[in-house]
Design an enzyme around this catalytic site. Structure first.
Site, PDB file in Angstrom:
ATOM      1  N   ASP A 167      -4.040   3.240  -6.032  1.00  0.00           N
ATOM      2  CA  ASP A 167      -3.078   3.349  -4.935  1.00  0.00           C
ATOM      3  C   ASP A 167      -3.347   2.178  -3.999  1.00  0.00           C
ATOM      4  O   ASP A 167      -4.270   2.211  -3.188  1.00  0.00           O
ATOM      5  CB  ASP A 167      -3.243   4.692  -4.216  1.00  0.00           C
ATOM      6  CG  ASP A 167      -2.300   4.828  -3.012  1.00  0.00           C
ATOM      7  OD1 ASP A 167      -1.704   3.804  -2.587  1.00  0.00           O
ATOM      8  OD2 ASP A 167      -2.163   5.945  -2.490  1.00  0.00           O
ATOM      9  N   PHE A 195      -5.862   9.294   1.023  1.00  0.00           N
ATOM     10  CA  PHE A 195      -4.499   9.483   1.527  1.00  0.00           C
ATOM     11  C   PHE A 195      -3.511   8.907   0.521  1.00  0.00           C
ATOM     12  O   PHE A 195      -3.619   7.744   0.142  1.00  0.00           O
ATOM     13  CB  PHE A 195      -4.304   8.811   2.891  1.00  0.00           C
ATOM     14  CG  PHE A 195      -2.940   9.076   3.458  1.00  0.00           C
ATOM     15  CD1 PHE A 195      -2.657  10.282   4.091  1.00  0.00           C
ATOM     16  CD2 PHE A 195      -1.915   8.155   3.324  1.00  0.00           C
ATOM     17  CE1 PHE A 195      -1.389  10.551   4.587  1.00  0.00           C
ATOM     18  CE2 PHE A 195      -0.640   8.414   3.824  1.00  0.00           C
ATOM     19  CZ  PHE A 195      -0.383   9.612   4.455  1.00  0.00           C
ATOM     20  N   LYS A 245       4.082  -0.502   1.949  1.00  0.00           N
ATOM     21  CA  LYS A 245       3.739  -1.186   3.202  1.00  0.00           C
ATOM     22  C   LYS A 245       4.041  -2.694   3.171  1.00  0.00           C
ATOM     23  O   LYS A 245       5.197  -3.076   3.227  1.00  0.00           O
ATOM     24  CB  LYS A 245       2.280  -0.895   3.567  1.00  0.00           C
ATOM     25  CG  LYS A 245       2.077   0.614   3.826  1.00  0.00           C
ATOM     26  CD  LYS A 245       0.858   0.951   4.639  1.00  0.00           C
ATOM     27  CE  LYS A 245       0.909   2.379   5.162  1.00  0.00           C
ATOM     28  NZ  LYS A 245       0.255   3.368   4.324  1.00  0.00           N
TER      29      LYS A 245
HETATM   30  C1  LIG Z   1       0.668   4.682   3.808  1.00  0.00           C
HETATM   31  C2  LIG Z   1       0.073   5.104   2.513  1.00  0.00           C
HETATM   32  C3  LIG Z   1       0.801   5.891   1.589  1.00  0.00           C
HETATM   33  C4  LIG Z   1       2.160   6.462   1.924  1.00  0.00           C
HETATM   34  O1  LIG Z   1       3.131   5.482   2.092  1.00  0.00           O
HETATM   35  P1  LIG Z   1       4.522   5.859   2.823  1.00  0.00           P
HETATM   36  O2  LIG Z   1       5.341   4.624   2.710  1.00  0.00           O
HETATM   37  O3  LIG Z   1       4.162   6.234   4.229  1.00  0.00           O
HETATM   38  O4  LIG Z   1       5.091   7.004   2.081  1.00  0.00           O
HETATM   39  C5  LIG Z   1       0.226   6.168   0.377  1.00  0.00           C
HETATM   40  N1  LIG Z   1      -1.005   5.717   0.054  1.00  0.00           N
HETATM   41  C6  LIG Z   1      -1.737   4.970   0.908  1.00  0.00           C
HETATM   42  C7  LIG Z   1      -3.072   4.478   0.486  1.00  0.00           C
HETATM   43  C8  LIG Z   1      -1.231   4.649   2.164  1.00  0.00           C
HETATM   44  O5  LIG Z   1      -1.965   3.942   3.029  1.00  0.00           O
END
Ligand SMILES: *Cc1c(COP(=O)(O)O)cnc(C)c1O
Length: 392
Positions: free
Chosen positions: A218, A133, A247
């Site tokens: 990421d 994701f 986050k």
């Molecule tokens: C939540 C998340 C995103 C996206 O972040 P947003 O602030 O919702 O755009 C990208 N990568 C990972 C691994 C995530 O958990």
């Protein structure tokens, strides 16, 4: 029980319970009818220090009174200070701030493509992973390995190919003259808290070195103390060239970041930007959060809390005949071995406990990093009650 809300003007992007939250404090959320909920979702691993922590409220209040946004075309003190803090505490040299994790990843994709143009004869393809994701912009959706996301909002942005997580041969098979980078989560979050193996991470680095590829971590979900260390790639000696954060970095406010090693920072003026990028209000919040995480005892405490949380989940699992407990720090998951995730989330809410079930047979736990043993004991008691009801 809950009274249904009147029709309202919000787009229904997700099924929401008939609740309106009006206040938060630490581990707790309170709804409009005065009921309290122990919150193990915390905005999806966003509220590092819980709801409305004093340090964050103070930083936002003071900064709001000083300067909110002079535009990204001027320097401001909180952005300089936060970028300095992040580079001093990581292997990266420069930072670009954004408002969301998806935007930070979008920036990482752009940086990798620009780097490919400059150094790899226009190589632009990025290897990503099944079940990964990376966000909800068009490019990060294309990078994401969620089933069905390649055709939702078609045509998908080209340039992404999917390997299998923890399978180095599947990565090797996809490397070609057009490959510029590999992007992965050190622990796949939305997929159900699946950690990368140390051997896989080491092989990935070797493959990237052999083929001259960028390795992108990421860490939007795993970074900023969530796994008991500042950044999860440190756990297994993974050495990324680029990292994205989101986050937890803002402790609940919209802040994210793209970080890179000096030799990769190839944006020329005009290549990248955005109205809110590095605004002092959000950067002041980020600085308050990161300085708290950086206090000597803080992360050691997270690791201790993690052990308690993990053991408590193992006890629950043994008591109810459930599956494995996995994850790192306070990003943990309990395998349910049966598709009762949604039912548990709803049942727990009625017991005053907020849970998340990213997969039908899995619960994911993302409490505040400073949650206490008493809160954990109370939450486990409620979880036990809900499981007893549900499995009766
Ligand atoms: C939540 C998340 C995103 C996206 O972040 P947003 O602030 O919702 O755009 C990208 N990568 C990972 C691994 C995530 O958990």
């Amino acid at each position: 029980m809950t009274s249904p809300l009147p029709p309202n003007a919000l787009m229904p992007i997700t099924p929401r319970p008939d609740l309106v939250f009006v206040r938060g404090e630490g581990a707790w959320l309170f709804d409009a009818e005065g009921r309290s909920y122990l919150d193990w979702v915390q905005g999806w691993a966003v509220n590092a220090l819980g709801h409305s922590p004093r340090a964050l409220v103070a930083a936002l209040t003071e900064q709001a009174a000083q300067l909110i946004n002079p535009s990204p075309s001027f320097y401001n003190q909180p952005a300089l200070a936060l970028a300095g803090w992040l580079t001093q505490h990581s292997r990266f040299d420069q930072v670009f701030f954004t408002s969301s994790g998806a935007e930070a990843n979008e920036g990482a994709i752009k940086l990798a493509r620009k780097w490919g143009q400059l150094h790899k004869h226009g190589a632009h393809e990025i290897i990503t992973f099944q079940d990964s994701f990376h966000g909800r912009t068009l490019a990060t959706m294309a990078a994401t390995g969620k089933a069905g996301w390649d055709t939702l909002f078609a045509p998908a942005v080209p340039g992404f190919v999917k390997a299998r997580y923890n399978d180095a041969n599947s990565v090797r098979a996809l490397i070609g003259p057009q490959t510029a980078a590999v992007i992965l989560e050190p622990i796949q979050g939305e997929a159900g808290v699946i950690p990368a193996t140390p051997a896989f991470l080491q092989t990935l680095r070797t493959l990237c070195d052999e083929h001259g590829l960028l390795l992108i971590a990421d860490e939007v979900q795993t970074g900023c103390g969530r796994t008991g260390v500042l950044f999860a790639h440190e756990l297994h000696g993974m050495q990324p060239d680029i990292m994205t954060l989101g986050k937890d970095i803002g402790g609940g406010v919209p802040l994210a970041a793209l970080l890179a090693r000096a030799d990769v920072c190839c944006f020329a003026p005009g290549d990248q930007g955005g109205t809110y990028c590095g605004n002092p209000l959000m950067c002041a919040a980020g600085l308050a959060v990161m300085r708290t995480l950086g206090e000597p005892a803080f992360l050691a405490q997270v690791r201790q809390t993690s052990e308690l949380f993990r053991q408590s989940l193992q006890t629950i699992s043994a008591r109810f005949g459930l599956g494995e407990v996995r994850g790192e720090g306070l990003l943990l998951a309990l395998a349910l071995e049966r598709n009762i995730g949604a039912q548990l989330v709803q049942g727990a809410r009625e017991h005053g406990l907020l849970l998340n079930s990213p997969r039908p047979a899995l619960l994911r736990f993302m409490p505040a990093l400073n949650t206490t043993p008493e809160e954990i004991a109370l939450g486990m008691e409620r979880l036990g009650d809900v499981l007893a009801e549900c499995l009766a």
